[in-house]
Write an enzyme that holds these catalytic residues in place. Structure first.
Site, short mmCIF file in Angstrom:
data_model
loop_
_atom_site.label_atom_id
_atom_site.label_comp_id
_atom_site.label_asym_id
_atom_site.label_seq_id
_atom_site.Cartn_x
_atom_site.Cartn_y
_atom_site.Cartn_z
N ASP A 185 45.43 38.07 32.38
CA ASP A 185 44.81 39.55 32.61
C ASP A 185 45.80 40.45 32.33
O ASP A 185 46.88 40.24 32.07
CB ASP A 185 44.62 39.48 34.19
CG ASP A 185 43.71 40.28 34.84
OD1 ASP A 185 43.33 41.59 34.07
OD2 ASP A 185 43.12 40.14 35.83
N ASP A 229 34.30 43.72 34.99
CA ASP A 229 34.44 43.53 36.49
C ASP A 229 33.09 43.65 36.99
O ASP A 229 33.20 43.47 38.47
CB ASP A 229 35.65 44.15 37.02
CG ASP A 229 37.08 43.67 37.14
OD1 ASP A 229 37.02 42.29 36.54
OD2 ASP A 229 38.18 44.28 37.50
C1 DGJ Z 1 41.07 41.90 37.23
C2 DGJ Z 1 40.25 40.93 36.79
O1 DGJ Z 1 39.38 41.68 35.91
C3 DGJ Z 1 39.46 40.05 37.92
O2 DGJ Z 1 38.35 39.23 37.39
C4 DGJ Z 1 40.52 39.35 38.62
O3 DGJ Z 1 40.95 38.37 37.78
C5 DGJ Z 1 41.49 40.35 38.96
N1 DGJ Z 1 42.15 41.42 38.10
C6 DGJ Z 1 42.57 39.69 39.78
O4 DGJ Z 1 43.69 40.61 40.33
#
Ligand code: DGJ
Length: 749
Positions: free
Chosen positions: A508, A570
């Site tokens: 991430d 997301d």
């Molecule tokens: C952002 C990501 O896009 C989510 O899927 C998740 O992993 C969160 N970060 C966790 O902090």
């Protein structure tokens, strides 16, 4: 009149070199006629594309002749421009690599500041080289292929006044109708020079009306398609965030006003880069359209000491005479085969369950194991433990602490990570002997000030002297340009991956760049990051790596070189996802998209969409999964999941390897539809959606595309129709209510 020989390859050697334009009278054809050069003219030919330019004998400038459909035999020369105003001849021609300061007032592709302060360049043809195959780009991601797949022409330019050399490298992938260009600038002089601007690709198209298509968005609404007229003047977009970003994608398409998904000409340009970038389209006073893709000039300022070279990222250009859909399919095929290095590029993507929306950061050994048990019962094959598992002195209980401390939290996982992983991988997916696999989330480029790492190495975070360090999501960015930071990331990830049987990593990246010591840190960071990606992915080739940046903030070809899939957004609302995934597919193969079923009401939109619709949308992504806690589902939703998982597994090979046909777009209709056709043409799967209830009205027919007209197809194991009928007439579905969907299998009989 110029002439391109189409004789079979005359070159026995794989590398040919020509010292000067005057020396060569006979045309060289390499790899069939993939590259044809006669000393003053160059042609790159694909199955359905030609890209042609020549050397202006008076100025040594490279002049563009054609980028479009195939050209054979002699080509007509462009009319000499009439110079009757104060825009001189250089402003009235189509140039391959426009430099600055000598009468072309359009945006230059390169701006070099010499030690004397001049920003003028005069880059003239010196020689060229032809190479079968494609050399790699030092430190940068790049498309690749065998000597049969690709041929490379390098044109060497030189500025006699400043001793700066520029090499333009053009590679043609004939089967993909793709031409890839990158640029090297070398300082051959004795003083330093600074590169203030450098575009990987600059293309001048002839005088005609054009429209531009690009992707814009923000967090949780990535990849929305925009289309607008190219107006006189400059229009453009880019990123200055230090990564490709949610805001705009490093992709541009130019089309005619009449071009549609399935008809007309479309040019697609895709920059193989993850850092800040700039895309500019300029319609000059003479009506030509110039498109430039490359570094963002506001974050470059790259100093070259004597003997040093700056290599630009490469830019892929594809041409399609079969509309925007044809352009996308060319990019998809090229990226599946010639960009993504992972062995999982087109295979073996287990249906997964990710803990994030189900458990948030409140995870521990017991609830993760329970999640794994529930997952196994549903038929899931991979359990991914997301954020919240690490940090001891500064535990990661929420987003205020822990980033940088990549050790498992002992209070939450008292028996250690290895024990949890062993327990999870001892489970078997329902009705199979397949052991569950284990995946883990990391965000290695970041640090919370509340972490042991930051207390030990505050200088590793980006900073500019004493300026305060701007926080976002309570975190700072590590300066990955520093070799000690690269080593720290490589070592801590290596230790983690060796500590347990981890077969998947979600990498991430949750904020943009902040105070940098200098503008050039932007690119230096990327070179460092690519070194880290290259080292780790070659060290752990059996790990399935997924990219993520608060969703699809880093959905770009640079990341895809190393990670075969990227978390698309997301926003997990199925309704929103139709547009996000179809927008992303403009440039990127569906095989690369992570897409999950989440719980309702959706955490981002508060909307409730039927589980079948959520499932059908998610199975259009190469990495299908769930992002929920099964224990919190309604009974009927939970009951629907095993069948949806099985269906996803059935369609997955077609989505991973097949061609995608966007039959109807969500921005144009209430009934978006997508068809995937397997690589061998024997299977296809149709996704048909109704977004909103359509009360007391009829529903449209969905006309299929891309089938073999003469072949017959069995539809969902029942009736048989010819491809011609399915494409001319189509299929019709009756939907009742909001967010309805159908998945229909076609088997060639
Ligand atoms: C952002 C990501 O896009 C989510 O899927 C998740 O992993 C969160 N970060 C966790 O902090």
């Amino acid at each position: 009149m110029r002439w391109f020989s189409h004789r079979a390859a005359v070159a026995a050697a794989s590398v040919l070199s020509i010292a000067t334009q005057s020396q060569v009278a006979v045309a060289e054809s390499v790899n069939g006629n993939a590259v044809v050069a006669n000393g003053t003219s160059f042609a790159l030919n694909g199955d359905n594309v030609s890209y042609i330019f020549h050397i202006d004998p008076a100025t040594g400038d490279l002049i563009s002749d054609h980028f479009g459909g195939s050209v054979t035999g002699a080509i007509p020369a462009a009319a000499e421009p009439i110079v009757n105003g104060w825009v001189g001849a250089t402003g009235r021609i189509r140039r391959e690599f426009p430099d600055q300061g000598r009468g072309d007032f359009r945006i230059p592709a390169v701006r070099i500041r010499q030690s004397a302060g001049y920003t003028i360049s005069d880059l003239q043809y010196q020689s060229h080289t032809i190479v079968q195959g494609k050399p790699g780009l030092p430190g940068l991601p790049a498309t690749f292929g065998s000597e049969e797949d690709v041929t490379t022409l390098v044109v060497h330019l030189h500025d006699n006044y400043s001793s700066v050399a520029a090499d333009l490298s053009y590679s043609i992938f004939p089967k993909s109708d793709a031409i890839v260009r990158s640029v090297n600038i070398t300082n051959l002089g004795e003083g330093n020079v600074t590169i203030d601007a450098l575009s990987s690709l600059s293309v001048d198209l002839p005088y005609e009306e054009l429209e531009m298509i690009y992707l814009r968005g923000d967090w949780a609404r990535e990849a929305h398609r925009e289309r607008r007229k190219v107006e006189y003047g400059v229009q453009g977009f880019g990123s200055s965030t230090g990564f490709s970003s949610h805001l705009h994608n490093p992709f541009l398409s130019l089309v005619h006003p009449s071009t549609t998904e399935s008809q007309g000409e479309a040019w697609g340009f895709s920059l193989v880069y993850t850092g800040s970038f700039a895309v500019n389209v300029e319609k000059g006073s003479q009506g030509f359209t110039r498109a430039l893709l490359g570094f963002n000039p506001s974050q470059l300022s790259w100093t070259l000491r004597p003997g040093e070279t700056l290599t630009s990222p490469e830019c892929v250009s594809v041409y399609s005479a079969t509309g925007i859909g044809g352009m996308s399919r060319s990019l998809h095929r090229l990226y599946r085969k010639h960009l993504i290095k992972s062995k999982f590029a087109t295979s073996d993507r287990p249906a997964l369950l990710n803990s994030w929306e189900g458990l948030d950061a409140s995870i521990n050994a017991s609830n993760v194991y329970q999640l794994a048990e529930e997952s196994a019962k549903l038929g899931i094959k991979l359990l991914v433990m997301d954020d919240g598992w690490f940090g001891n002195e500064y535990p990661r209980d929420d987003d205020t602490a822990g980033l940088g401390d990549w050790q498992v939290n002992q209070a939450k996982f008292p028996d250690g990570l290895g024990t949890l992983v062993n327990n999870v991988t001892a489970l078997k997916a329902a009705n199979t002997s397949t052991p569950l696999r284990f995946g883990i989330w990391v965000e290695p480029e970041m640090v919370n000030p509340n972490s042991t790492l930051y207390h030990e190495h505050p200088d590793w975070a980006l900073h500019a002297g004493d300026y305060p360090r701007s926080l976002s999501r309570n975190q700072l960015v590590l300066n990955v340009a520093l070799s000690e930071v690269q080593e720290f990331i490589i070592d801590s990830m290596t230790r983690l991956l060796k500590s347990a049987d981890i077969s998947y990593v979600k990498w991430d990246h949750n904020r943009g760049i902040h105070e940098m010591p200098s503008p050039s840190t932007d690119h230096a960071y990327m070179l460092g990051l690519y070194h880290v990606f290259e080292t780790l992915t070659s060290r752990f080739p059996d790990v399935l790596w997924e990219g993520c940046a608060s969703g699809g903030g880093r959905f770009d070809p640079g990341v895809l070189q190393y990670f075969p899939q990227i978390w698309t957004s997301d926003d997990t609302d199925g309704g929103e996802r139709v547009a996000i995934q179809m927008g992303t597919s403009l440039a990127y193969p569906p095989s690369a998209m992570g897409a999950h079923i989440s719980a309702v009401p959706n955490q981002q939109s508060s909307r409730s969409v039927p589980v079948e619709f959520r499932g059908h949308v998610a199975m259009m992504g190469g990495s299908f999964g769930l992002e929920l806690n099964p224990e919190e589902l309604h009974e009927d939703e939970k009951a629907a999941l095993p069948a949806l998982i099985q269906l996803a597994e059935k369609v997955n090979p077609i989505v991973l390897e097949g061609d995608m046909w966007r039959l109807a777009l969500p921005e144009e209709t209430n009934w978006p539809a997508v068809l995937f056709i397997s690589a061998d043409g024997t299977k296809a799967v149709l996704f048909a959606f109704q977004m909103r209830a359509n009360i007391d009205n009829s529903s449209p027919w969905v006309r299929l595309e891309g089938l073999d007209a003469k072949a017959e197809y069995r539809v969902d194991g029942g009736s048989v129709y010819t491809g011609q009928t399915l494409m001319s007439m189509g299929l019709q579905f009756v939907f009742e209510g909001d967010y309805q969907s159908r998945v229909v299998m076609l088997d060639r009989v």
